[in-house]
Scaffold this motif. Sequence first.
Motif, PDB file in Angstrom:
ATOM      1  N   GLY A  25      52.556  42.994  38.227  1.00 34.40           N
ATOM      2  CA  GLY A  25      51.178  43.126  38.697  1.00 34.40           C
ATOM      3  C   GLY A  25      51.076  43.649  40.108  1.00 34.40           C
ATOM      4  O   GLY A  25      51.934  43.376  40.952  1.00 34.40           O
ATOM      5  N   ARG A  26      50.018  44.391  40.346  1.00 32.66           N
ATOM      6  CA  ARG A  26      49.739  44.855  41.701  1.00 32.66           C
ATOM      7  C   ARG A  26      49.298  43.661  42.540  1.00 32.66           C
ATOM      8  O   ARG A  26      48.580  42.784  42.066  1.00 32.66           O
ATOM      9  N   ILE A  27      49.712  43.645  43.772  1.00 35.93           N
ATOM     10  CA  ILE A  27      49.453  42.531  44.674  1.00 35.93           C
ATOM     11  C   ILE A  27      48.118  42.761  45.385  1.00 35.93           C
ATOM     12  O   ILE A  27      47.960  43.749  46.108  1.00 35.93           O
ATOM     13  N   PRO A  28      47.148  41.865  45.174  1.00 38.38           N
ATOM     14  CA  PRO A  28      45.882  42.027  45.886  1.00 38.38           C
ATOM     15  C   PRO A  28      46.020  41.546  47.331  1.00 38.38           C
ATOM     16  O   PRO A  28      46.487  40.438  47.582  1.00 38.38           O
ATOM     17  N   LEU A  29      45.663  42.406  48.260  1.00 38.85           N
ATOM     18  CA  LEU A  29      45.734  42.050  49.674  1.00 38.85           C
ATOM     19  C   LEU A  29      44.352  42.207  50.297  1.00 38.85           C
ATOM     20  O   LEU A  29      43.859  43.327  50.430  1.00 38.85           O
ATOM     21  N   ASP A  86      20.754  50.259  37.935  1.00 37.26           N
ATOM     22  CA  ASP A  86      21.777  49.487  38.628  1.00 37.26           C
ATOM     23  C   ASP A  86      22.828  49.039  37.616  1.00 37.26           C
ATOM     24  O   ASP A  86      22.679  49.232  36.414  1.00 37.26           O
ATOM     25  N   PHE A  87      23.922  48.474  38.109  1.00 31.92           N
ATOM     26  CA  PHE A  87      25.034  48.052  37.262  1.00 31.92           C
ATOM     27  C   PHE A  87      25.686  46.820  37.871  1.00 31.92           C
ATOM     28  O   PHE A  87      25.476  46.508  39.045  1.00 31.92           O
ATOM     29  N   ASP A  88      26.484  46.134  37.066  1.00 28.76           N
ATOM     30  CA  ASP A  88      27.251  44.984  37.534  1.00 28.76           C
ATOM     31  C   ASP A  88      28.440  45.498  38.345  1.00 28.76           C
ATOM     32  O   ASP A  88      29.277  46.237  37.822  1.00 28.76           O
ATOM     33  N   LEU A  89      28.513  45.134  39.608  1.00 28.23           N
ATOM     34  CA  LEU A  89      29.551  45.650  40.497  1.00 28.23           C
ATOM     35  C   LEU A  89      30.952  45.221  40.065  1.00 28.23           C
ATOM     36  O   LEU A  89      31.890  46.018  40.108  1.00 28.23           O
ATOM     37  N   THR A  90      31.107  43.983  39.633  1.00 28.52           N
ATOM     38  CA  THR A  90      32.425  43.506  39.213  1.00 28.52           C
ATOM     39  C   THR A  90      32.946  44.322  38.039  1.00 28.52           C
ATOM     40  O   THR A  90      34.114  44.732  38.029  1.00 28.52           O
ATOM     41  N   THR A  91      32.099  44.579  37.066  1.00 26.27           N
ATOM     42  CA  THR A  91      32.503  45.378  35.908  1.00 26.27           C
ATOM     43  C   THR A  91      32.920  46.772  36.339  1.00 26.27           C
ATOM     44  O   THR A  91      33.953  47.298  35.895  1.00 26.27           O
ATOM     45  N   LYS A  92      32.157  47.385  37.229  1.00 25.21           N
ATOM     46  CA  LYS A  92      32.456  48.740  37.698  1.00 25.21           C
ATOM     47  C   LYS A  92      33.789  48.771  38.446  1.00 25.21           C
ATOM     48  O   LYS A  92      34.591  49.692  38.276  1.00 25.21           O
ATOM     49  N   VAL A  93      34.053  47.765  39.258  1.00 30.28           N
ATOM     50  CA  VAL A  93      35.322  47.716  39.998  1.00 30.28           C
ATOM     51  C   VAL A  93      36.491  47.498  39.038  1.00 30.28           C
ATOM     52  O   VAL A  93      37.548  48.115  39.187  1.00 30.28           O
ATOM     53  N   GLN A  94      36.321  46.652  38.023  1.00 32.21           N
ATOM     54  CA  GLN A  94      37.392  46.444  37.034  1.00 32.21           C
ATOM     55  C   GLN A  94      37.696  47.746  36.294  1.00 32.21           C
ATOM     56  O   GLN A  94      38.862  48.059  36.045  1.00 32.21           O
ATOM     57  N   GLU A  95      36.661  48.512  35.944  1.00 33.21           N
ATOM     58  CA  GLU A  95      36.864  49.822  35.309  1.00 33.21           C
ATOM     59  C   GLU A  95      37.621  50.752  36.251  1.00 33.21           C
ATOM     60  O   GLU A  95      38.530  51.464  35.834  1.00 33.21           O
ATOM     61  N   PHE A  96      37.252  50.728  37.523  1.00 33.53           N
ATOM     62  CA  PHE A  96      37.935  51.551  38.520  1.00 33.53           C
ATOM     63  C   PHE A  96      39.414  51.165  38.623  1.00 33.53           C
ATOM     64  O   PHE A  96      40.286  52.033  38.651  1.00 33.53           O
ATOM     65  N   LEU A 130      41.519  38.696  41.205  1.00 34.13           N
ATOM     66  CA  LEU A 130      42.763  39.440  40.975  1.00 34.13           C
ATOM     67  C   LEU A 130      43.986  38.531  41.079  1.00 34.13           C
ATOM     68  O   LEU A 130      44.932  38.655  40.299  1.00 34.13           O
ATOM     69  N   TRP A 131      43.988  37.601  42.041  1.00 34.12           N
ATOM     70  CA  TRP A 131      45.098  36.648  42.146  1.00 34.12           C
ATOM     71  C   TRP A 131      45.128  35.733  40.925  1.00 34.12           C
ATOM     72  O   TRP A 131      46.196  35.381  40.427  1.00 34.12           O
TER      73      TRP A 131
END
Length: 152
Positions: A94-98, A46-56, A85-86
Motif C-alpha cells: 500500500g501507498r503510505i499516506p503522509l 456538486d459532488f461528494d468530495l470523498t468519492t471524487k478523491v477515491q476515484e482520483f 487511508l491509514w
Amino acid sequence: MNQDSSKTEPDVETLLCQLRLERLQGRDGDVYVSPRAKATPRAADDFDLTTKVQEFLASDGKVFLVLGDSGTGKSTFNRALEISLWDKHDKTNGRIPLFIHLPAIEEPERDLIAERLRQVNFTESQILELKLHREFILICDGYDESQQTRNL
C-alpha cells in the motif's frame, strides 16, 4: 562493545505501524460527514468530495487540488482522508499516506517527504529505504499559509 545500529533501531515496518496507530488514535466516536464540492465555483452540480478523491486515487492522476475559502473544511477533510487511508492501508504494497502541514516544514521545496518522516522519528537510512521501495500519497495542507513562491 561495538553494536550494529540496525539491531537497536526499530525497522521501517515497525515505525510505519506506530505512525499508523498514532494517526488513527483519538478518532473513536468522531462523526465526519464528507463535504459536497463543485468542480468550479460557478458549476451548477456538486459532488461528494470523498468519492471524487477515491476515484482520483484509483486513477493515474498525480495532483488533486482542493480550493476553498478559509473555514470551509479543507484541513478537516485532509485529516479525515489521511485517517481513512491509514484505516485501509495494506502494509505489503500500500501507498503510505503522509499528512504534511506545510507551514511546519522548514524548506518544503527541498525535501518534503524526508522532512516529514524525520518529524516522526525515521532515520536517514529508513527514509532512503522508503523512498526507494515504497510509494506515498502526500496530503499537503496549509499551502496558502506556507508562503511558497515555487511549485512543490
